[in-house]
Design a protein around this motif. Structure first.
Motif, short mmCIF file in Angstrom:
data_model
loop_
_atom_site.label_atom_id
_atom_site.label_comp_id
_atom_site.label_asym_id
_atom_site.label_seq_id
_atom_site.Cartn_x
_atom_site.Cartn_y
_atom_site.Cartn_z
N ASN B 6 2.66 -2.85 5.52
CA ASN B 6 2.06 -1.69 4.69
C ASN B 6 0.87 -2.17 4.09
OD1 ASN B 6 3.70 0.42 4.95
ND2 ASN B 6 5.09 -0.33 3.52
N THR B 10 -2.86 -1.14 4.49
CA THR B 10 -3.68 -0.69 3.35
C THR B 10 -4.92 -1.41 3.18
OG1 THR B 10 -1.73 -0.24 2.29
CG2 THR B 10 -3.89 -0.29 0.79
N LEU B 25 -6.90 6.83 -0.71
CA LEU B 25 -6.53 5.73 0.41
C LEU B 25 -5.00 6.12 0.94
CD1 LEU B 25 -7.52 2.75 1.00
CD2 LEU B 25 -6.37 2.09 -0.98
N ALA B 26 -3.94 6.55 0.05
CA ALA B 26 -2.64 6.85 0.33
C ALA B 26 -2.95 8.11 1.69
CB ALA B 26 -1.94 7.33 -0.75
N VAL B 29 -4.03 5.93 4.90
CA VAL B 29 -2.94 5.18 5.29
C VAL B 29 -1.75 5.95 5.81
CG1 VAL B 29 -1.33 3.10 4.73
CG2 VAL B 29 -3.78 3.19 3.57
N THR B 36 1.37 2.65 -1.64
CA THR B 36 0.07 2.40 -1.41
C THR B 36 -0.42 1.60 -2.70
OG1 THR B 36 -0.44 4.28 -0.21
CG2 THR B 36 -2.22 2.90 -0.93
N ALA B 39 1.22 -1.95 -2.16
CA ALA B 39 0.59 -2.75 -1.43
C ALA B 39 -0.87 -3.30 -2.05
CB ALA B 39 0.13 -1.88 0.00
N LEU B 40 -1.66 -2.57 -2.92
CA LEU B 40 -2.77 -2.93 -3.51
C LEU B 40 -2.54 -4.05 -4.38
CD1 LEU B 40 -4.52 0.36 -4.11
CD2 LEU B 40 -5.26 -1.54 -2.86
#
Lengths: 338, 338
Positions: B6, B10, B25-26, B29, B36, B39-40
């Motif tokens: 992930n 991302t 972004l979500a 991806v 998300t 992951a960030l």
DNA sequence: ACCATTTATGCAAGATCCTTTCGAAAGTAT
DNA sequence: ATACTTTCGAAAGGATCTTGCATAAATGGT
């Protein structure tokens, strides 16, 4: 979606091992036993895996359940459509040949008639093994000439009737699975890497010595087709001595022909810098050691110590390469996880 | 381990977009927003992502948090070590040049002295940008000659002092990150695909016209080195007209030189069947349209409609290609999930 | 013939991670 | 000031993988 990854990993491990125990398999995949079992259930549901009887070993402890890859779940068909004959191999998913078929072809017949003969040969080959069309998972065909990405014969000087023929599309009508069409020299290269002179070699040039001489190229283990499918055709340049090779041989003999071909082969060796060159094609089937002769004439023109060896698959290399191409397609489809 | 996948996905999406919203972004991806975000957080912990101030847009609703890729988290250094000069580009992870450095080199100096000059140039280049060695994530160097996989100059006729020099190992002592050494024509090909004449072209041959003429080859967007790093050296064959090209030009002029070179270029076009040929190198920098001349002389010798175009990067292509190679290495390292 | 030993199985509990859901927050438009 | 829109933050829910343990099925010795 994680399940897909696990199933693919389990399938890969299962194919690699023979008839592994569940515990062995879990260890090889790196997953826990229950998870591996779940993946196997899914694979069994798709017909790809199967439990087999426990081995009668003298080993201590409770006998382990064993699984195997069901290679008979699907079949691949490889077809060589040469100038004057067609050769077919039907194999299971492990590449075991279950049926072969050879038939003469009229070089000057219209393309439709040639295609009809191929279709008849396919029918005979499938019937001999008792395999139905639905069990075919991929079909590949090899032919002389330049084949474009859509499977059309873009250029073919040895079989003029063939040029412009939409071979991929026409063959697609007979089957309900992916159809691949590829140049014959390319397939021969694939075959020699699979079970011929270039086993485990990733960068290979296959020199197909025939009426003219073409080449098939593998780079990093993968076929290099070129943007228009014409890679390896250095023979087009007259100075390189690869044109009318058959005729030259009749006049001057094998060694002189090899000397004349040397610059052309050297040009490919210098361009690709392959690990080895495999020499095959019709001119190598009628006796004489063309590979040996080239091994004397080519290296002095080159930089790298490239090996030069004769084909080990003879006139079966193109059809075997077609099978391998079909199998590769099947494997990428099986392993795909999106 | 799923987290790694992930995070990598991302990161890829974050680099592709500019300064995306968390929701954007979500969506890109294909994961949920909380995932998300997780992951960030991980990427931010590694210094690769950062939250930026919300945009002052007139859009409805609560302002979204925005994130960006921290291109300044690391740097890549590309070094061209040509016969008579060295050229360096230092870039951030987005490939933005933050410092460049050019310095003369004595062609006949011992290899150690040439290396010392390169080291001094590296120091100057880093100092000018205020970047420390620890911030370098990868370094690549380009040089004339055949470079073997370990980074040793296996063969080099334009700089005799250079031959046999373990450039990769020697440069490795100056840095604490991956060091890549590559043939100059190969790097020029990489650069032209990145931001030159071959943008978005996957199969490219770069013809480097110099005292002798060599070539760099990209297949499927990837560099093709060959088994011994000598791919593209068809110029070794005298009949192909790529030797002593500079000398020929002085005697006969550009057009005659192009005519003489045509078989050599055609041999590479026929061997690889690339989508395009980019023509660059010292001989193209002193005026005259070599690419245009080749575009007249080469196609009649070939089968496919390969484009022939001049380099757009001039004498910076090798150093830029080195940067790109280093960046590629960094990216594969970043995206690796085991 | 019986029991200990060994190895694998099958089920259940626990942990991790992703997704869905919903009220609160922070802006703009009327 | 109020309504509306969009995002945020946290909590609940679900899916899947791993760990742990009692049980089953074989061998080998007593």
């Amino acid at each position: 979606m994680l399940r897909r990854i696990n199933a693919a990993a389990t399938l890969r491990a299962l194919r690699g091992a023979g008839e592994p125990t569940l515990t062995e398999l879990a260890g090889a995949v790196g997953l826990s036993r229950p998870t591996t079992e779940g993946a196997l259930v899914e694979l069994a549901g798709r017909g790809l895996a199967e439990e087999v009887a426990p081995q009668q070993g003298k080993r201590l402890g409770r006998p382990a359940r064993r699984y195997r890859f069901r290679a008979e779940a699907g079949y691949a068909l490889g077809v060589e459509i040469a100038t004057d004959r067609t050769l077919l191999f039907l194999t299971d998913l492990d590449g075991q040949v279950v049926s072969a078929h050879r038939e003469a072809l009229a070089p000057d017949a219209p393309a439709r008639d040639r295609l009809a003969a191929v279709r008849a040969a396919v029918r005979a080959c499938l019937a001999a093994a008792g395999i139905g069309r639905k069990q075919l998972w991929a079909v590949a065909a090899g032919t002389p000439g330049v084949v474009d990405p859509e499977g059309t014969i873009a250029y073919c000087n040895v079989v003029p009737e063939w040029q412009g023929f939409e071979l991929g599309r026409e063959m697609g009508r007979s089957f309900n699975c992916p159809i691949l069409v590829e140049n014959d020299a390319n397939l021969a290269a694939v075959a020699e890497r699979w079970r011929g002179a270039a086993r485990d070699v990733d960068d290979v040039v296959y020199v197909l010595a025939g009426s003219h001489t073409g080449a098939g190229v593998l780079i990093g283990g993968r076929l290099h087709r070129g943007r228009w499918g014409a890679a390896g055709e250095v023979g087009v340049l007259p100075v390189l001595g690869l044109r009318d090779t058959a005729a030259v041989r009749e006049r001057t003999g094998l060694n002189a022909m090899a000397a004349r071909m040397a610059p052309g082969v050297a040009a490919m060796v210098l361009a690709f810098d392959p690990e080895m060159v495999v020499v095959g094609g019709p001119l190598t089937l009628t006796g004489g050691d063309l590979a040996g002769a080239l091994a004397r004439h080519v290296p002095p023109l080159c930089l790298s110590p490239t090996r030069i060896a004769p084909s080990e698959l003879g006139d079966e290399s193109v059809a075997l390469g077609a099978v391998r191409l079909a199998l590769d397609r099947i494997e990428t489809d099986l392993m795909r996880v999106d």
